[in-house]
Design a protein around this motif. Structure first.
Motif, short mmCIF file in Angstrom:
data_model
loop_
_atom_site.label_atom_id
_atom_site.label_comp_id
_atom_site.label_asym_id
_atom_site.label_seq_id
_atom_site.Cartn_x
_atom_site.Cartn_y
_atom_site.Cartn_z
N GLN A 12 38.98 40.70 35.10
CA GLN A 12 38.18 39.65 35.72
C GLN A 12 38.91 38.32 35.65
O GLN A 12 39.72 38.08 34.75
CB GLN A 12 36.83 39.54 35.03
N ALA A 13 38.62 37.46 36.60
CA ALA A 13 39.19 36.12 36.59
C ALA A 13 38.90 35.44 35.26
O ALA A 13 37.78 35.55 34.72
CB ALA A 13 38.63 35.31 37.74
N LEU A 46 43.80 34.33 34.03
CA LEU A 46 44.21 34.93 35.30
C LEU A 46 43.30 34.50 36.44
O LEU A 46 42.09 34.31 36.26
CB LEU A 46 44.22 36.45 35.16
N LYS A 47 43.91 34.35 37.61
CA LYS A 47 43.22 33.95 38.81
C LYS A 47 43.35 35.06 39.87
O LYS A 47 44.26 35.89 39.80
CB LYS A 47 43.81 32.66 39.37
N ARG A 48 42.46 35.02 40.85
CA ARG A 48 42.53 36.03 41.90
C ARG A 48 43.89 36.02 42.58
O ARG A 48 44.41 37.07 42.97
CB ARG A 48 41.41 35.81 42.92
N GLU A 49 44.46 34.84 42.72
CA GLU A 49 45.76 34.74 43.41
C GLU A 49 46.92 35.31 42.60
O GLU A 49 48.04 35.37 43.09
CB GLU A 49 46.06 33.29 43.80
N ASP A 50 46.66 35.73 41.37
CA ASP A 50 47.68 36.41 40.57
C ASP A 50 47.75 37.89 40.91
O ASP A 50 48.64 38.60 40.42
CB ASP A 50 47.39 36.25 39.07
N THR A 51 46.83 38.36 41.72
CA THR A 51 46.83 39.77 42.11
C THR A 51 48.11 40.12 42.87
O THR A 51 48.46 39.46 43.85
CB THR A 51 45.61 40.08 43.00
N ALA A 52 48.82 41.12 42.38
CA ALA A 52 50.10 41.50 42.97
C ALA A 52 50.66 42.70 42.21
O ALA A 52 50.14 43.08 41.16
CB ALA A 52 51.10 40.34 42.89
N VAL A 53 51.74 43.25 42.75
CA VAL A 53 52.54 44.21 41.99
C VAL A 53 53.60 43.40 41.24
O VAL A 53 54.30 42.58 41.85
CB VAL A 53 53.21 45.24 42.91
N VAL A 100 48.65 44.55 39.17
CA VAL A 100 47.71 43.66 38.49
C VAL A 100 46.68 43.22 39.52
O VAL A 100 47.05 42.65 40.55
CB VAL A 100 48.41 42.45 37.86
N THR A 101 45.42 43.48 39.25
CA THR A 101 44.35 43.09 40.15
C THR A 101 43.36 42.23 39.39
O THR A 101 42.84 42.64 38.35
CB THR A 101 43.63 44.32 40.73
#
Length: 115
Positions: A13-14, A85-92, A111-112
């Motif tokens: 979660q954020a 962590l922020k939503r915009e950190d979502t990535a491989v 990472v989601t």
């Protein structure tokens, strides 16, 4: 054969935290620089953080103050502690190692970050 293997990704979660690990094997030299890069859907791969074998670090502006990179040369490993962590950190997230002019990459870990 040089192999880099990431672990520690997942769904969070954020505001939460994750710790990524990268274990390197199959070689006898020391990477001059190790780092983490990430690639979000539809975007180019971007630098997150790097660390030299002397311990000098470099961070993307977007993660400064939230992420911390570290490495253990004896274990041939590099880590990324990710906080707030922020939503915009979502990535491989990909592990990278540089030796001379060679660039080595891991397969990536997802990472989601959910809201």
């Amino acid at each position: 054969q040089v192999r880099l293997m990431e672990s520690g990704g997942g769904l969070v979660q954020a505001g939460g935290s994750l710790r990524l690990s990268c274990a390197a094997s199959g070689y006898s030299f020391t990477f001059s620089t190790m780092g983490w890069y990430r690639q979000a859907p539809g975007k180019q791969r971007e630098l997150v953080a790097t660390i030299t074998n002397g311990g000098s670090t470099n961070y993307a502006d977007s993660v400064k103050g939230r992420f911390t990179i570290s490495r253990d040369n004896d274990k041939n490993a590099v880590y990324l502690q990710m906080n707030s962590l922020k939503r915009e950190d979502t990535a491989v997230y990909y592990c990278n190692g540089v030796w001379v002019w060679y660039n080595y990459w891991g397969q990536g870990t997802q990472v989601t970050v959910s809201s």
